[in-house]
Write an enzyme that holds these catalytic residues in place. Structure first.
Site, PDB file in Angstrom:
ATOM      1  N   GLY A  11      38.562  30.301  51.700  1.00 32.84           N
ATOM      2  CA  GLY A  11      39.365  30.957  50.684  1.00 32.84           C
ATOM      3  C   GLY A  11      38.400  31.706  49.782  1.00 32.84           C
ATOM      4  O   GLY A  11      37.201  31.549  49.898  1.00 32.84           O
ATOM      5  N   CYS A  12      38.901  32.556  48.885  1.00 35.50           N
ATOM      6  CA  CYS A  12      37.953  33.329  48.093  1.00 35.50           C
ATOM      7  C   CYS A  12      38.577  34.128  46.972  1.00 35.50           C
ATOM      8  O   CYS A  12      39.781  34.197  46.809  1.00 35.50           O
ATOM      9  CB  CYS A  12      37.183  34.320  48.938  1.00 35.50           C
ATOM     10  SG  CYS A  12      37.653  34.400  50.623  1.00 35.50           S
ATOM     11  N   GLY A  13      37.678  34.767  46.199  1.00 37.01           N
ATOM     12  CA  GLY A  13      38.083  35.719  45.190  1.00 37.01           C
ATOM     13  C   GLY A  13      37.318  37.000  45.425  1.00 37.01           C
ATOM     14  O   GLY A  13      36.189  36.971  45.904  1.00 37.01           O
ATOM     15  N   ARG A  40      37.563  30.367  42.181  1.00 37.14           N
ATOM     16  CA  ARG A  40      38.034  30.787  43.500  1.00 37.14           C
ATOM     17  C   ARG A  40      36.966  30.581  44.578  1.00 37.14           C
ATOM     18  O   ARG A  40      37.221  30.778  45.758  1.00 37.14           O
ATOM     19  CB  ARG A  40      38.488  32.247  43.498  1.00 37.14           C
ATOM     20  CG  ARG A  40      39.614  32.532  42.514  1.00 37.14           C
ATOM     21  CD  ARG A  40      40.149  33.942  42.688  1.00 37.14           C
ATOM     22  NE  ARG A  40      40.968  34.024  43.888  1.00 37.14           N
ATOM     23  CZ  ARG A  40      42.288  33.820  43.903  1.00 37.14           C
ATOM     24  NH1 ARG A  40      42.932  33.528  42.798  1.00 37.14           N
ATOM     25  NH2 ARG A  40      42.958  33.908  45.028  1.00 37.14           N
ATOM     26  N   THR A 181      33.414  36.055  46.099  1.00 43.08           N
ATOM     27  CA  THR A 181      32.971  34.664  45.969  1.00 43.08           C
ATOM     28  C   THR A 181      33.779  33.835  46.947  1.00 43.08           C
ATOM     29  O   THR A 181      34.931  34.140  47.232  1.00 43.08           O
ATOM     30  CB  THR A 181      33.128  34.130  44.530  1.00 43.08           C
ATOM     31  OG1 THR A 181      32.753  32.753  44.521  1.00 43.08           O
ATOM     32  CG2 THR A 181      34.564  34.249  44.034  1.00 43.08           C
TER      33      THR A 181
END
Ligand code: SF4
Ligand code: SF4
Lengths: 357, 502
Positions: A11-13, A40, A181
């Site tokens: 998952g991420c930002g 995140r 990120t």
């Protein structure tokens, strides 16, 4: 075609910005924006991509190479010298950061394929792609993680602030920036696995998990791509390369292949458009990225943000003067642009396309 | 008369206390098991094939059909059927025939494959709330398309696409000829195909005029007998299929006995009434891939370039053969696995020749990708597709669509008794006897087939939703979402599937 792979999940930002008038801004802006979304990621990967950072070397492909095995350096450099004019070789400048104990050897080369290597009618972009595929899939221990002109990516295992400090991101100035990120759920940290993922001028940051990965990978393999990273981002990058660069489809139409409009919508379109989009889906069904994602992709002429066809991952966009911002969260935009002219949440599958003037 | 030493397979029994002497069983049995004995029903049980028609139509539930408990002495090597077949051959000197697909316990790989589902990292999708797309186009696709932007900024296609068959979902009905099945059974298929937005296939029996209204949902077939083939016929449907082989009887022709050729069948096939309709084993103008190419293009010329499908049985070398077929210009390759059904085939052929459809799909899809020509043709998989799960697995392995025949007949009453070759089907399906075919009301039974197709449609949507994808093309060839259980490494390798737990 090996099927015994373990796909990489995370998952991420993400966040990105572009100045359409090519005014270059320091990397500190994008770092600030990304660091707001620390929750995140989980400190296991962050990265940045910037366009316009090597104006003096704009005619050369900038190869960023990481060596997990420094012994590979000679082999790769021999290969480059044998096939490319190498204008400049240097270590990528880094700064010591407490949290980052070990890092691969990081080199950058400014290169141009030798004329005689292009004799067979192969374009220099294709030639570079072949080189990158070859080094990344065959060398084991050396990895080309950036290969565009006047652009570069910087990424590694660490949190966004540490990676930024490590690569001295604030010292670069670019007119397009993307950053990422990461929250990997199943991979041991590997520097090459961080985002952005880049090939030629394409750089991709991606949040999501593409549930159609298996067929996307097999489809790309039919066209000679070697997927070594096993990430969705890599698949998305190659897909854009195939559609836009090799098949000559416009950015907008390529986005409609990746996040195809539903048949119901296509059926209701005027005849000519309906025919075109039906053909697009018939031909590029295996290119459809299905499952939750938001993607930012930078290229030599602009920045594009796109969501999956039912918007299962967040994406917010904003404009302020010549700037366009796109990010996972509105707060990440407001952190660096407190008073945008316009803020909106793009509709599912509808790309936000910002182009340089 | 010499009593057969092959014991009856089934014992048809009537509880004489429950029996009210209505004689419905006598009327219903197509095989003449029952007759009237003056005060009770007489039973010639050796004729019984366990089609269960009588059981369903007995108003008093007086009938039971048992597997004959009297068996030869148990022997792990000399099984019941081995001994029985030898005895039958000793008595007849002929080749025992059979109908339907093989009933031998070969491994069914579909039952060793499991489908993935989403949890946390990627959300599943609720098909009741979100659109779920099953629409499938069969036919040649270019490897890339070019567009131009018109003055309003809308995209336009530069070159027309090759013709496609549009299916509302990736399921169709397999070829079954008029002759092997009744006209009413074909009508059931046609009505359901139209209603469901899919297609049926005439098989090699020509096209009866009653089916003309369904041309948008029909594929016409050209096989080695060339029955009923003329320019009108070729142009009567949405596509033409060249039948090279059939999974149940690869390398074998067809034989429809004269008794199954009444006037109607004869007219559709364009042959005299009562003559045997013989389909030679090979097509006598196709002895090589070049010949096939010529026929494909002859048909394309005759039909103003409709899609041409080539149907082959899944045999050992199926990948190379399929690649040749695609290069010969076919728009669709129809793969029929060895478990596929038949109206009539020698048992020995049906049970021992060919390969399973699962291996064939994987091998062909792989080969076409390796050669960079997967887009040149669609793959249809058939031969033992029993449920929507089988269909989903076949598609994940690499098929564009699946074709079903036995499944469709079961909705018409068929119990897979396997005696289709006798022409006595009590359900009015694989028979031309008017008193039997009259039982199969096309409207009534089409309703049941439509129900089945819709049920599968819902199930496929549920499967896609659980997989977190909302278009069937994201399942096609997506073997990453399959896992094998209890399969050896080599089989997994051939299927391109990881074992569960990886
Ligand atoms: S109807 Fe079928 S099950 Fe009943 S006696 Fe006849 S063959 Fe046997
Ligand atoms: S179609 Fe009729 S004869 Fe054939 S298996 Fe089914 S019930 Fe038996």
């Amino acid at each position: 075609m090996n099927h015994n792979y373990q796909k990489d999940i995370s998952g991420c930002g993400l966040t990105g910005l572009i100045n359409k008038k090519r005014r270059r801004v320091s990397g500190s802006e994008i770092v600030k924006s990304l660091c707001l979304m620390n929750d995140r990621g989980n400190g296991l990967g962050a990265g940045y991509a910037a366009y316009g950072i090597y104006p003096d070397m704009a005619d050369f492909y900038a190869f960023h190479v990481m060596y997990d095995d420094p012994g590979m350096r000679h082999e790769v450099e021999d290969h480059l010298r044998g096939n490319y004019h190498v204008e400049k070789t240097e270590e990528i400048p880094t700064a010591p950061v407490k949290a980052i104990h070990i890092s691969p050897l990081l080199m950058r080369y400014f290169v141009r394929p030798l004329k005689e290597r292009l004799a067979g009618g192969i374009g220099s972009d294709d030639y570079v792609v072949n080189t990158v595929m070859r080094i990344n899939s065959e060398s084991g221990g050396a990895f080309v993680f950036s290969s565009g002109k006047n652009m570069g990516t910087f990424k590694g295992v660490g949190n966004p602030a540490d990676i930024a400090r490590f690569f001295r991101i604030e010292e670069y100035e670019g007119y397009i920036w993307t950053a990422h990120t990461r929250f990997p759920t199943n991979t041991p940290g590997w520097w090459g696995g961080a985002h952005p993922f880049a090939l030629l001028d394409w750089s991709i940051v991606h949040n999501g998990e593409i549930s159609s990965y298996g067929i996307n990978k097999r489809y790309l393999e039919m066209y000679g791509y070697k997927l070594t990273l096993l990430t969705d981002t890599e698949a998305a990058a190659y897909m854009l390369d195939l559609l836009i660069r090799r098949h000559g489809i416009t950015v907008k139409t390529a986005c409609q292949a990746l996040a195809a409009p539903f048949w119901k919508r296509i059926d209701a379109m005027p005849e000519a458009e309906k025919e075109a989009l039906t053909a697009l889906r018939q031909t590029y069904g295996s290119a459809l990225l299905n499952g939750p994602f938001s993607i930012l992709f930078g290229h030599a002429k602009g920045l594009v943000g796109i969501n999956d066809r039912i918007k299962l991952r967040p994406l917010v966009a904003a404009t302020h003067g010549a700037f366009t911002y796109m990010a996972s969260e509105e707060s990440a935009i407001r952190e660096i642009c407190p008073k945008p002219d316009k803020v909106w949440s793009p509709r599912a599958g509808e790309p936000v396309i910002a182009e340089l003037e | 008369m010499f009593k057969s030493l092959a014991p009856p397979e089934y014992l048809a029994t009537i509880d004489t206390v429950k029996c009210i002497r209505c004689k419905r069983c006598i009327l219903n049995c197509g095989w003449g098991v029952y007759s009237w004995g003056g005060d009770k029903v007489l039973i010639a049980t050796s004729k019984c094939v366990k089609c269960l028609r009588c059981y369903h139509y007995c108003p008093e539930e007086a009938i039971q059909i048992h597997d004959n408990p009297t068996r030869f002495k148990a022997n792990a090597c000399w099984g019941y059927n081995n001994i029985r077949n030898i005895k039958r051959q000793a008595e007849s000197g002929g080749i025992p025939l059979t109908g339907m697909g093989s009933d031998l316990p070969y491994p069914i790989l579909f039952d060793n494959l499991l489908i993935d589902a989403c949890q946390v990292t990627n959300p599943s999708i609720d098909p009741l709330r979100e659109p779920m797309e099953l629409r499938t186009y069969l036919g040649k696709k270019p490897s890339s398309v070019s567009f131009v932007d018109d003055k309003d900024g809308h995209v336009r296609l530069k070159e027309k696409m090759p013709p496609q068959i549009k299916l509302s979902m990736p399921v169709m009905f397999s070829p079954m000829s008029f002759g092997s099945i009744s006209l009413n059974a074909q009508k059931v298929l046609a009505i359901a195909a139209k209603e469901c937005g899919i297609v049926m296939n005439t098989g090699e029996g020509g096209l009866h005029e009653d089916l003309f209204p369904y041309r948008e949902n029909i594929i016409v077939q050209v096989a080695s007998g060339r029955f009923g083939v003329n320019p009108d016929y070729l142009n009567a449907g949405v596509a033409v299929e060249i039948k090279i082989g059939q999974g149940a009887k690869p390398g074998i022709g067809g034989h429809l006995p004269g008794e199954k050729i009444p006037l109607e069948v004869a007219r559709a096939r364009m042959i005299p009434v009562g003559t045997d309709a013989l389909s030679p084993a090979p097509q006598h103008d196709i002895y090589s891939i070049e010949d096939l190419r010529q026929l494909i293009y002859a048909i394309k010329e005759a039909t103003n370039y409709k899609p041409v499908s080539v149907k082959i049985a899944a045999v050992h070398n199926v990948a190379a053969i399929a690649s040749g077929i695609v290069r010969a210009g076919a728009d669709i390759v129809y793969l029929d696995g060895f478990r596929g059904g038949t109206g009539a085939a020698p048992t020995i052929i049906r049970d021992h020749l060919g390969i399973p459809i699962e291996h064939a799909i994987a091998a062909v899809d792989d080969r076409l990708r390796q050669e960079g020509i997967r887009n040149e043709a669609s793959i249809i998989a058939a031969g033992g597709i029993r449920s929507s799960a089988d269909a989903a697995k076949a598609i994940a392995l690499g098929a564009d669509a699946v074709a079903i025949a036995t499944t469709a007949l079961i909705t018409m009453g068929c119990t897979v008794c396997g005696k289709c070759y006798t022409g006595n089907c009590s359900w009015g399906i694989t028979t031309q006897r008017p008193e039997l075919t009259a039982r199969l009301d096309p409207e009534v039974y089409a309703e049941r087939l439509i129900n089945l197709v819709h049920a599968w449609e819902h199930e496929l949507k549920e499967i896609l939703g659980a997989l977190g994808i909302n278009a069937i093309e994201s399942l096609r060839g997506n073997r990453e979402r399959l896992r094998g259980v209890g399969l050896d490494t080599q089989t997994l390798d051939i299927l391109g599937v990881k074992p569960a737990g990886r």
